[in-house]
Design a protein around this motif. Structure first.
Motif, PDB file in Angstrom:
ATOM      1  N   VAL A 144      12.360  51.330  26.309  1.00  0.00           N
ATOM      2  CA  VAL A 144      12.724  50.079  26.968  1.00  0.00           C
ATOM      3  C   VAL A 144      12.214  48.954  26.083  1.00  0.00           C
ATOM      4  CG1 VAL A 144      12.380  48.595  28.984  1.00  0.00           C
ATOM      5  CG2 VAL A 144      12.602  51.070  29.297  1.00  0.00           C
ATOM      6  N   GLN A 145      13.098  48.064  25.696  1.00  0.00           N
ATOM      7  CA  GLN A 145      12.699  46.910  24.892  1.00  0.00           C
ATOM      8  C   GLN A 145      12.151  45.843  25.827  1.00  0.00           C
ATOM      9  OE1 GLN A 145      15.801  45.280  22.404  1.00  0.00           O
ATOM     10  NE2 GLN A 145      14.504  43.616  21.685  1.00  0.00           N
ATOM     11  N   MET A 146      10.877  45.536  25.697  1.00  0.00           N
ATOM     12  CA  MET A 146      10.249  44.541  26.569  1.00  0.00           C
ATOM     13  C   MET A 146      10.455  43.136  26.015  1.00  0.00           C
ATOM     14  SD  MET A 146       9.106  46.221  29.150  1.00  0.00           S
ATOM     15  CE  MET A 146       8.146  44.937  29.973  1.00  0.00           C
ATOM     16  N   ILE A 147      10.735  42.216  26.911  1.00  0.00           N
ATOM     17  CA  ILE A 147      10.913  40.807  26.571  1.00  0.00           C
ATOM     18  C   ILE A 147       9.795  40.020  27.247  1.00  0.00           C
ATOM     19  CG2 ILE A 147      12.421  38.784  26.839  1.00  0.00           C
ATOM     20  CD1 ILE A 147      13.520  40.943  24.929  1.00  0.00           C
ATOM     21  N   ALA A 148       9.098  39.202  26.475  1.00  0.00           N
ATOM     22  CA  ALA A 148       8.065  38.348  27.050  1.00  0.00           C
ATOM     23  C   ALA A 148       8.743  37.204  27.782  1.00  0.00           C
ATOM     24  CB  ALA A 148       7.156  37.810  25.954  1.00  0.00           C
ATOM     25  N   ALA A 149       8.380  37.029  29.033  1.00  0.00           N
ATOM     26  CA  ALA A 149       8.965  35.965  29.850  1.00  0.00           C
ATOM     27  C   ALA A 149       7.903  35.460  30.816  1.00  0.00           C
ATOM     28  CB  ALA A 149      10.177  36.493  30.617  1.00  0.00           C
ATOM     29  N   PRO A 150       8.028  34.218  31.255  1.00  0.00           N
ATOM     30  CA  PRO A 150       7.082  33.717  32.252  1.00  0.00           C
ATOM     31  C   PRO A 150       7.123  34.594  33.506  1.00  0.00           C
ATOM     32  CG  PRO A 150       8.430  31.926  31.398  1.00  0.00           C
ATOM     33  CD  PRO A 150       9.018  33.208  30.873  1.00  0.00           C
ATOM     34  N   LEU A 151       5.969  34.929  34.027  1.00  0.00           N
ATOM     35  CA  LEU A 151       5.905  35.724  35.244  1.00  0.00           C
ATOM     36  C   LEU A 151       6.090  34.825  36.451  1.00  0.00           C
ATOM     37  CD1 LEU A 151       2.925  38.184  34.594  1.00  0.00           C
ATOM     38  CD2 LEU A 151       5.380  38.614  34.369  1.00  0.00           C
ATOM     39  N   ILE A 152       6.976  35.224  37.329  1.00  0.00           N
ATOM     40  CA  ILE A 152       7.183  34.480  38.557  1.00  0.00           C
ATOM     41  C   ILE A 152       7.150  35.480  39.704  1.00  0.00           C
ATOM     42  CG2 ILE A 152       9.689  34.504  38.200  1.00  0.00           C
ATOM     43  CD1 ILE A 152       9.758  31.830  39.748  1.00  0.00           C
ATOM     44  N   ASP A 153       6.258  35.257  40.644  1.00  0.00           N
ATOM     45  CA  ASP A 153       6.086  36.165  41.775  1.00  0.00           C
ATOM     46  C   ASP A 153       7.023  35.732  42.888  1.00  0.00           C
ATOM     47  OD1 ASP A 153       5.173  38.190  43.342  1.00  0.00           O
ATOM     48  OD2 ASP A 153       3.156  37.381  43.637  1.00  0.00           O
ATOM     49  N   LEU A 154       8.282  36.125  42.753  1.00  0.00           N
ATOM     50  CA  LEU A 154       9.328  35.682  43.666  1.00  0.00           C
ATOM     51  C   LEU A 154      10.213  36.872  43.987  1.00  0.00           C
ATOM     52  CD1 LEU A 154      10.726  33.301  45.067  1.00  0.00           C
ATOM     53  CD2 LEU A 154      11.868  32.790  42.909  1.00  0.00           C
ATOM     54  N   SER A 155      10.569  37.013  45.246  1.00  0.00           N
ATOM     55  CA  SER A 155      11.430  38.123  45.649  1.00  0.00           C
ATOM     56  C   SER A 155      12.427  37.652  46.701  1.00  0.00           C
ATOM     57  CB  SER A 155      10.598  39.273  46.221  1.00  0.00           C
ATOM     58  OG  SER A 155      10.045  38.890  47.473  1.00  0.00           O
ATOM     59  N   SER A 156      13.504  38.398  46.826  1.00  0.00           N
ATOM     60  CA  SER A 156      14.493  38.095  47.866  1.00  0.00           C
ATOM     61  C   SER A 156      13.875  38.255  49.249  1.00  0.00           C
ATOM     62  CB  SER A 156      15.717  38.998  47.710  1.00  0.00           C
ATOM     63  OG  SER A 156      16.377  38.708  46.487  1.00  0.00           O
ATOM     64  N   THR A 157      12.942  39.197  49.386  1.00  0.00           N
ATOM     65  CA  THR A 157      12.252  39.390  50.669  1.00  0.00           C
ATOM     66  C   THR A 157      11.518  38.120  51.075  1.00  0.00           C
ATOM     67  OG1 THR A 157      11.989  41.746  50.221  1.00  0.00           O
ATOM     68  CG2 THR A 157      10.535  40.794  51.888  1.00  0.00           C
ATOM     69  N   LEU A 158      10.800  37.508  50.138  1.00  0.00           N
ATOM     70  CA  LEU A 158      10.094  36.254  50.417  1.00  0.00           C
ATOM     71  C   LEU A 158      11.071  35.173  50.853  1.00  0.00           C
ATOM     72  CD1 LEU A 158       7.481  34.432  50.256  1.00  0.00           C
ATOM     73  CD2 LEU A 158       8.239  33.901  47.939  1.00  0.00           C
ATOM     74  N   ILE A 159      12.209  35.066  50.175  1.00  0.00           N
ATOM     75  CA  ILE A 159      13.203  34.051  50.519  1.00  0.00           C
ATOM     76  C   ILE A 159      13.709  34.287  51.944  1.00  0.00           C
ATOM     77  CG2 ILE A 159      15.440  33.033  49.924  1.00  0.00           C
ATOM     78  CD1 ILE A 159      13.173  32.645  47.786  1.00  0.00           C
TER      79      ILE A 159
END
Length: 190
Positions: A144-159
């Motif tokens: 799996v090629q990992m991409i560095a990205a900003p972490l955001i703790d967001l889910s459809s469940t939360l919405i």
């Protein structure tokens, strides 16, 4: 050969974390486009206030509409039933032999990748691209090629929970998606 990213999911509802993840992979890999691919959900999994397949498709379209490098891939919705990535990719690679596909997954899916249906055959059809998510290990023995990205703790469940409790989702989902949810009375909104 065109380089196409695929981001699958229920998108129930789509949120800004999905958009950010897709955009980070698009940029990092120099993709030609990223397709958002809502999967089909059997009716017995839906609750009365949940979004229908048509609602999820419409919300996905609304969320990606402003971005020319994002497209809707309706294959799994149109196929119906349980979506197996192997079957989907077998059909997409046959339909579009001039494309190289990059399947975008979050850390939670990376942790389960070994158990995916026909994973060895699937690895021959698509390259997996991973984006870490909070509270996941994002570990696998598979490539799996990992991409560095900003972490955001967001889910459809939360919405969904916030919408049901009539709390703000500003900056969490695109404005058009929030409007659609409220207009259609999804997730217990009035």
């Amino acid at each position: 050969m065109r380089k196409i990213g695929l981001l699958g999911g229920t998108f129930n509802p789509p949120h800004n974390g999905h958009l950010m993840m897709a955009n980070e992979v698009y940029d990092a890999l120099g993709l030609d486009e990223v397709r958002f691919m809502p999967n089909a959900i059997p009716p017995h999994k839906l609750t009365p206030d949940d979004a229908t397949t048509a609602d999820r498709k419409k919300m996905t379209e609304l969320s990606i509409n402003p971005y020319t490098h994002f497209k809707l891939e309706p294959y799994e919705i149109e196929s119906g039933g349980i979506s197996y990535t192997y079957e989907t990719m077998k059909n997409l690679t046959t339909r579009e032999p001039d494309c190289e596909f990059y399947f975008i997954i979050g850390g939670d899916m990376i942790d389960m990748l070994d158990s995916w249906y026909k994973i060895d055959e699937l690895m021959e059809l698509v390259k997996f691209v991973g984006v870490n998510r909070p509270h996941t290990k994002a570990e696998t023995t598979l490539p799996v090629q990992m991409i560095a990205a900003p972490l955001i703790d967001l889910s459809s469940t939360l919405i969904r929970e916030r919408m049901q409790a009539d709390r703000t989702v500003t900056f969490l989902v695109p404005t058009e998606v929030e409007q659609y949810i409220r207009e259609e009375g999804l997730y217990g909104t009035q």
